[in-house]
Design an enzyme around this catalytic site. Sequence first.
Site, PDB file in Angstrom:
ATOM      1  N   LYS A 204       1.005  -1.172  -0.007  1.00 31.62           N
ATOM      2  CA  LYS A 204       0.008   0.064  -0.011  1.00 31.62           C
ATOM      3  C   LYS A 204       0.928   1.270   0.089  1.00 31.62           C
ATOM      4  CE  LYS A 204      -3.943   2.128   2.507  1.00 31.62           C
ATOM      5  NZ  LYS A 204      -4.623   1.890   3.722  1.00 31.62           N
TER       6      LYS A 204
ATOM      7  N   SER B 179      -9.518   1.824   2.721  1.00 26.83           N
ATOM      8  CA  SER B 179      -8.774   2.464   1.827  1.00 26.83           C
ATOM      9  C   SER B 179      -7.667   1.605   1.149  1.00 26.83           C
ATOM     10  CB  SER B 179      -8.128   3.567   2.725  1.00 26.83           C
ATOM     11  OG  SER B 179      -7.234   2.937   3.781  1.00 26.83           O
TER      12      SER B 179
ATOM     13  N   SER C 189     -10.063  -0.380   6.850  1.00 21.25           N
ATOM     14  CA  SER C 189      -9.475   0.064   5.764  1.00 21.25           C
ATOM     15  C   SER C 189      -8.730  -1.498   5.191  1.00 21.25           C
ATOM     16  CB  SER C 189      -8.375   0.850   5.637  1.00 21.25           C
ATOM     17  OG  SER C 189      -9.054   2.328   5.631  1.00 21.25           O
TER      18      SER C 189
END
Lengths: 493, 512
Positions: free
Chosen positions: A80, A163, A187
Amino acid sequence: MAGELLQLTITQAGAALAAGDFSAHELAQAHLDAMESARGLNAFTAETPERALTMADAADQRRAQGETLGPLDGIPIAVKDLFCTEGVLSTAGSHILDGFTPTYESTVTRNLWAAGAVMLGKTNMDEFAMGSANVTSHYGPCINPWQASSGDSVGKDLVPGGSSGGSAAAVAARIALGAIGTDTGGSIRQPGAFCGVVGLKPTYGRCSRWGVIAFASSLDQAGPLTRTVRDGALMLGAMAGHDPMDSTSVDAPVPDYATALTGDIKGMRIGVPAEYRMDGMPGEIETLWRQGRDWLEHAGAAIVDISLPHTKYALPTYYIVAPAEASSNLARYDGVRYGLRVDGEDMTDTYEKTRAAGFGPEVKRRVMIGTYVLSAGYYDAYYLQAQKVRTRIANDFRAAWEVCDVILTPTAPSAAFAIGEKMDDPIAMYLNDIFTVPASMAGLPAISVPAGLSADGLPLGLQLIGPAFAEETMLRTADVLESAAGFTAKPSW
Amino acid sequence: MTATTTDTAPDHLSGHVTTRIGHNQKDLVEGATGPWEVIIGLEVHAQVTSEAKLFSGASTAFGAAPNSQVSLVDAGMPGMLPVINGECVRQAVRTGLGLGAQINLRSVFDRKNFFYPDMPQGYQISQFTQPIVGEGRITVDLPDGESFEVGIERLHLEQDAGKSIHDQHPQKTYIDLNRSGVALMEIVSRPDLRSAEEAAAYLSKLRSILRYLGTCDGDMSQGSMRADVNVSVRRPGEELGTRCEIKNVNSLRFVRQAIDYEARRQIDILEDGGEIDQETRLFDANRGETRSMRSKEEAHDYRYFPDPDLLPVVLEQSLVDALKVGLPELPDAKKARFIDAYELSAYDAGVLVAERETAEYFEAVVDPEGAKRDPKLAANWVTAELFGRLNAADLDIAGSPVAAAQLGGLIDLIADNTISGRIAKDVFAAMFDSGKDAGDIVAEKGLKQITDSGAIEALIDQLIADNPQQAEQYRGGNTKVAGWFTGQAMKATQGQANPQMVNQILKDKLGG
């Protein structure tokens, strides 16, 4: 051959590498090719093919000399973009970090590289991890590799959740064998559920936050997204550990999580909280939840009805605590030292222009909410009150552990929705996290396991929540749940 | 817990409650309409003596090239986290103990949020509602020998900011982050001070205690100690007036000037029927005046909240006890001992204990391994001769060319009549210039006192024979002329004759 390499789990790929069925180089190349051909998903913000092959070659060399760094040696993964990676663009999905290339490596990624994992690239995400649909990214939305087979969303691009949307999408689309994300209010788990992969958020303090671009410091926690619970256990084992550079990192030994997956949950007490039955929740979510309870009961566990009375306050308090911390954490993005700078007439003008241009609307909204709830005259009513409620939420769970070992809930109140939906209604968007936020507020480990498909053919997840540092118990239950669910569907991408 | 605060008014420091009762007539300032009392409180920022910064491993050495002592944390890089430096915590506890203050076993770091280019995180890590040290009290001595007590409100730890440099470029401001993240102790006094002189004396005493403790070097010229000065005025006995805070005053002289200027300014406004605006002011050292910096309306809302990157600081009582045992003897105790054990005057004792190094030097002169020299004589030599020469040479005691043992040696030569006190001054001057021992200088220059009574008698016989007129005057009753003979005798021996012997023999001969 290359296509087959993409379908493996980390466990299988590790065994095949050990057996010499293929090289880490071949495995990496197959995934780099997949990454290239799946660019339409917009899952990556930076691709690192050269680094991947260098790392894979190093793994092959080790194996040639009869050495290995363990189960992740030679396994290609995605990272990420919230993790700072040395020499690789790290932007948190934000315009304000344009061109930011750290000179340092986050502890979690450093741990993974030390375990031999191979870096494919950085994945798309909601800006500063603020979002539940990966639609607030400066790099545009990431697309869920799943498509609806019926219903309103047919033919539309769907959100991967957020996210950590890019990480979930990359694992679901067979671009990466595993990925790492971060979970502040859901997330990792919510995009895991939306993309049909396992999303694991460990106990707060289990993984170091050093080098992870901060959203809400008291909530942020790194974790893996994988295609199986066992893979998640392997990755967590490499990621976790005490870090003296993070004062909130906990100095406790890291167990061998994979050995906890015995398949035996006889006598385990599974709590089912009444408060997670939400008005307007689709019937198929309710049905899946009941199904999950039956699966676990059938495996020998005892189902216990429990109450977590402050659940309904979790989301509102989360949207005070997280923005408050974010408003302060994001103050450093001022255009002075790195990232975007929009020159103004003077210092204040430069700050204002830089931040106006650099932050997207969702980030601005949360910075403003956070600034408001901390401001003179409002602190007691909002921030302080929220902290008190947070303690109550944690106490709810503490009481629950008296009567159960693990808690079972749905992960999200719906399946993935189309890109563009809920965009005009932040509250509707925030409701995505209604089931994931309470465990975050209490700092507890939780995992989303893909458990079935919606009527429209989209994956749905079930969530297990465990007591602090009881990842082993939680993972053992998740492994049984995963076997019982037998989720084998794949995205149509 | 409240978050309501502004930087013009440190109300959060509950402060502004004086613990000083009554007023001293001599401190009142006469205005056109009657006397005024000046009320002063100081917030002193003292840089903690430590190798590394408060939350990063970067060095704290002064004078390094700009931006050469900056860690990723100090520069506010994304994803960086603070980790508390345990030594800074111990230093704060030592300081609290030295101020006789409450040590809080649990304290919390908060973020104070505001934008400034030399503060890269966008917030300063400080302590707000739960500081590491609570209330204390210190005794302050005035030059006239009087002393008074000042309440300490609190001491908390916080990060320093970097430095903005405005004079290197016509349009640009340069930033040096070497100071960014350096540990400071903010020591907040009660508004117990009543004059510029008292404020300066308080600051001196505080500096002395910190230097004894080794928790701050007290070097104001390098910014190791700075004071925010809160000043208000009132009619004696009335409620406290509205105060102004003068930021970052960095010398004792400026503290005095700023207070005198500010008190006069406020009195003038009030006597003209005006009101004092609560505001933050700065002191312009070139003009010797204070100027408005920020009004109350322009004050920041700092949005304090507990820093989620840091755990509360929890101390074991056993650690506090161990630190207490390890504290050095502090100035008050040392002064009392000097008065008691050495029978020094309060004034001499006060001068000698002001600096730990001076007190140690003095004791090394008086009492090396119990060989006790005359303390009064030693005190005079240290405070008069040594200090005088050190000041003239712009040296501190650590740089003294004459070591304590050497000064002791000189005093021994006086005590055993090898040299006279007057010759000793010349010997000392030579020692100061050369670094040689007193005995060597006396031998080299042949300065040994003449104590041979035969030689002195012969000299005096000769003087009387050469000056019959003066001898006659003496015998005629003008005994003052004996002084003239003494002078002649000393002159003839270049001061080396023992003056007591000269006087005695003169008296015998002239009177005989």
